[in-house]
Design an enzyme around this catalytic site. Structure first.
Site, mmCIF file in Angstrom:
data_model
loop_
_atom_site.group_PDB
_atom_site.id
_atom_site.type_symbol
_atom_site.label_atom_id
_atom_site.label_comp_id
_atom_site.label_asym_id
_atom_site.label_seq_id
_atom_site.Cartn_x
_atom_site.Cartn_y
_atom_site.Cartn_z
ATOM 1 N N ASP A 1 21.423 -28.073 -30.679
ATOM 2 C CA ASP A 1 22.636 -27.391 -30.348
ATOM 3 C C ASP A 1 22.774 -26.756 -31.474
ATOM 4 O O ASP A 1 22.843 -27.238 -33.326
ATOM 5 C CB ASP A 1 23.938 -28.766 -30.805
ATOM 6 C CG ASP A 1 25.278 -28.110 -30.993
ATOM 7 O OD1 ASP A 1 25.564 -27.100 -30.518
ATOM 8 O OD2 ASP A 1 25.833 -28.305 -30.131
ATOM 9 N N ASN B 1 17.205 -17.468 -28.275
ATOM 10 C CA ASN B 1 18.404 -17.049 -26.846
ATOM 11 C C ASN B 1 19.697 -17.598 -26.816
ATOM 12 O O ASN B 1 20.602 -17.259 -26.936
ATOM 13 C CB ASN B 1 17.735 -17.773 -25.837
ATOM 14 C CG ASN B 1 18.412 -17.639 -24.915
ATOM 15 O OD1 ASN B 1 18.456 -16.138 -24.508
ATOM 16 N ND2 ASN B 1 18.536 -18.136 -23.878
ATOM 17 N N TYR C 1 32.572 -11.028 -29.170
ATOM 18 C CA TYR C 1 31.050 -10.381 -28.662
ATOM 19 C C TYR C 1 30.264 -9.873 -29.040
ATOM 20 O O TYR C 1 29.177 -9.567 -29.707
ATOM 21 C CB TYR C 1 30.701 -10.577 -27.194
ATOM 22 C CG TYR C 1 29.404 -10.787 -26.538
ATOM 23 C CD1 TYR C 1 28.691 -11.965 -26.574
ATOM 24 C CD2 TYR C 1 29.053 -9.064 -25.550
ATOM 25 C CE1 TYR C 1 27.177 -11.535 -26.030
ATOM 26 C CE2 TYR C 1 27.605 -9.172 -25.148
ATOM 27 C CZ TYR C 1 26.701 -10.071 -25.586
ATOM 28 O OH TYR C 1 25.311 -10.749 -25.308
ATOM 29 N N LYS D 1 27.140 -9.221 -32.093
ATOM 30 C CA LYS D 1 25.330 -9.267 -31.593
ATOM 31 C C LYS D 1 25.432 -7.694 -32.457
ATOM 32 O O LYS D 1 23.962 -7.941 -32.812
ATOM 33 C CB LYS D 1 25.527 -8.760 -30.163
ATOM 34 C CG LYS D 1 25.838 -9.637 -29.111
ATOM 35 C CD LYS D 1 24.021 -11.219 -29.644
ATOM 36 C CE LYS D 1 24.522 -11.721 -28.110
ATOM 37 N NZ LYS D 1 23.567 -12.624 -28.064
ATOM 38 N N THR E 1 23.775 -13.647 -14.181
ATOM 39 C CA THR E 1 23.739 -14.852 -15.400
ATOM 40 C C THR E 1 25.442 -15.377 -15.262
ATOM 41 O O THR E 1 25.920 -15.022 -14.825
ATOM 42 C CB THR E 1 23.270 -15.013 -16.900
ATOM 43 O OG1 THR E 1 24.474 -13.757 -17.543
ATOM 44 C CG2 THR E 1 22.222 -14.385 -17.278
#
Length: 253
Positions: A63, A90, A176, A180, A211
């Site tokens: 984790d 990932n 998000y 990134k 996904t």
């Protein structure tokens, strides 16, 4: 491409999706794959499936937000193998859950819940630092160490700032996309620091993959999305470092 058979590779968030596909592809190349997963049972099931397909895989509870699991994983790798050749960071979240990005109104900057932004950065940015730093002593013992950070086209300020570009119609993101973008900066800074040690560090954009994170609206398979992860994980000695790539080539910053 250098297949680097018998190398040891850790993939975080590898129990499903792109990470799972990358783990399978690395195992097919002959690597020993360490399936990092928050959920021990799901990690064990993914590792078992890779073994059933003929690969070598072990499940590791990782984790990225829990230091104890990260350090325990590093200790296990050290005791079992003594080194690590490939780290694929990932594990990540969108912050909006399983939703079509077109419906992710909770990401809009002016109304975003700050606690959601913190959670996204905790996993997508701070988690990468935690895992990378824990694994660096093991990577330094490799003859050809590689780090791959899984970013997104959404990380590109060039693409997002173009009013006539392909991302102009997307909802603005305060969680998000910025997380990134921060990951890209981290990638370059790690690459600059570790270049002298021969550790190649690159970021990748898998593309719009089918996904859970986009509610399965993506048009690429997880296998297609994983291809660039595997390509950068198997770079030869003359490979690049500090770059940002998709399967189509370099992605603009």
């Amino acid at each position: 491409m250098n297949t680097r058979e018998h190398a040891i590779a850790l993939v975080t968030g590898a129990n499903k999706g792109i990470g799972r596909a990358a783990a399978q592809q690395l195992a097919t190349l002959g690597m020993t794959v360490l399936v990092g997963a928050r959920d021990p049972q799901r990690g064990a099931e993914a590792a078992a499936a890779i073994r059933a397909a003929g690969g070598t895989a072990h499940a590791l509870t990782v984790d990225v937000t829990e230091a104890a699991t990260v350090h325990a994983a590093a200790q296990w790798i050290a005791e079992r193998f003594g080194h690590l050749d490939v780290l694929i960071n990932n594990a990540g979240i969108s912050g909006s859950g399983q939703v079509d990005p077109a419906d992710a109104v909770d990401q809009i900057p002016s109304t975003v819940d700050l606690s959601m932004v913190r959670k996204v950065f905790e996993i997508n940015v701070f988690g990468v630092i935690a895992v990378t730093n824990a694994m660096l002593p093991l990577l330094r013992r490799s003859s050809a160490p590689r780090i791959v950070n899984v970013a997104s086209h959404a990380a590109s300020l060039t693409l997002f700032s173009d009013p006539d570009g392909p991302f102009a119609a997307l909802l603005p993101s305060a969680a998000y996309s910025p997380s990134k973008s921060a990951l890209l900066s981290l990638t370059v800074n790690y690459a600059n620091e570790l270049r002298k040690d021969g550790i190649l560090v690159n970021a990748v954009a898998p593309g719009y993959v089918d996904t859970d994170s986009n509610n399965h609206t993506g048009f690429l398979t997880v296998e297609q999305g994983a291809a660039i992860l595997v390509r950068m994980a198997t770079l030869g000695a003359d490979g690049t470092t500090g770059g940002f790539f998709s399967e189509d080539g370099p992605v603009p910053w």
